[in-house]
Design an enzyme around this catalytic site. Structure first.
Site, mmCIF file in Angstrom:
data_model
loop_
_atom_site.group_PDB
_atom_site.id
_atom_site.type_symbol
_atom_site.label_atom_id
_atom_site.label_comp_id
_atom_site.label_asym_id
_atom_site.label_seq_id
_atom_site.Cartn_x
_atom_site.Cartn_y
_atom_site.Cartn_z
ATOM 1 N N ASP A 1 -6.939 -2.378 -3.001
ATOM 2 C CA ASP A 1 -6.630 -3.324 -1.928
ATOM 3 C C ASP A 1 -5.287 -4.006 -2.209
ATOM 4 O O ASP A 1 -5.115 -4.646 -3.245
ATOM 5 C CB ASP A 1 -7.739 -4.370 -1.853
ATOM 6 C CG ASP A 1 -7.680 -5.228 -0.605
ATOM 7 O OD1 ASP A 1 -6.668 -5.174 0.123
ATOM 8 O OD2 ASP A 1 -8.654 -5.954 -0.367
ATOM 9 N N ARG B 1 -6.141 -1.924 4.471
ATOM 10 C CA ARG B 1 -6.286 -0.481 4.330
ATOM 11 C C ARG B 1 -6.956 0.186 5.523
ATOM 12 O O ARG B 1 -6.423 1.148 6.082
ATOM 13 C CB ARG B 1 -7.066 -0.157 3.048
ATOM 14 C CG ARG B 1 -6.367 -0.602 1.787
ATOM 15 C CD ARG B 1 -7.267 -0.531 0.586
ATOM 16 N NE ARG B 1 -8.346 -1.508 0.697
ATOM 17 C CZ ARG B 1 -9.345 -1.614 -0.163
ATOM 18 N NH1 ARG B 1 -9.432 -0.798 -1.192
ATOM 19 N NH2 ARG B 1 -10.276 -2.543 -0.012
ATOM 20 N N CYS C 1 -13.250 -1.017 4.629
ATOM 21 C CA CYS C 1 -12.742 -1.681 3.432
ATOM 22 C C CYS C 1 -13.299 -3.105 3.416
ATOM 23 O O CYS C 1 -14.094 -3.464 4.282
ATOM 24 C CB CYS C 1 -11.221 -1.632 3.355
ATOM 25 S SG CYS C 1 -10.335 -2.627 4.562
#
Length: 169
Positions: free
Chosen positions: A139, A38, A32
């Site tokens: 996100d 995440r 990510c």
């Protein structure tokens, strides 16, 4: 209409599960943007399920997850408060059998930095058994704890599917 109905998602989901079952990846890399929300949560879930995984990002090495991420993970029984972010390196990409991304920006950055890795790259959101209206897992950084909870619950659903696909005969 195909997109809104979730039919396209179901097609992507079926393909993603088939790809996992066919490839049987032994080393998974979660990618990510910052490697603080995440991807480290997905890595912790993978570790909890006995899978070999790492997580990396594209910016800001040496950071810990924000307290909202630690709290959301804790509510799901996962402790990853000792995580420290790492930047993606060519050897990470090379060592991975499967690269798992969360949104189109992750895909674009992988494509730009490691074009040969696209063949082993997939979206985690494609595995979600619930159609949420989005392929991307957005996100949660900088958002409230409710957003973290929803994001981490979705990641957990997707990781359940990934684990299931890997354990299927």
């Amino acid at each position: 209409m195909l997109f809104r109905s979730g039919a396209l998602h179901e097609t992507r989901r079926t393909r993603a599960i088939g790809r996992i079952r066919e490839r049987r990846p032994s080393k998974i890399l979660f990618v990510c943007l910052g490697n603080i929300c995440r991807s480290p949560f997905a890595e912790a879930l993978a570790d909890d399920r006995g899978l070999s995984a790492d997580s990396v990002g594209f910016i800001g090495p040496g950071r810990n997850p924000p307290h909202e991420a630690i709290d959301a993970a804790s509510r799901l029984g996962i402790d990853h408060g000792d995580h420290v972010s790492r930047e993606i390196l060519p050897e990470d990409v090379e060592a991975a059998d499967l690269i798992v991304v969360f949104d189109r920006f992750n895909v674009q950055r992988v494509r730009s930095a490691f074009p040969s890795a696209l063949s082993k790259t997939m979206w985690l959101g494609d595995l979600d058994p619930e159609w949420t209206g989005k392929r991307a897992i957005i996100d949660p950084w900088g958002r409230g704890s409710d957003f973290f909870d929803r994001t981490f619950e979705r990641i957990e659903r997707c990781m359940d599917e990934l684990s299931s696909a890997l354990s299927a005969d």
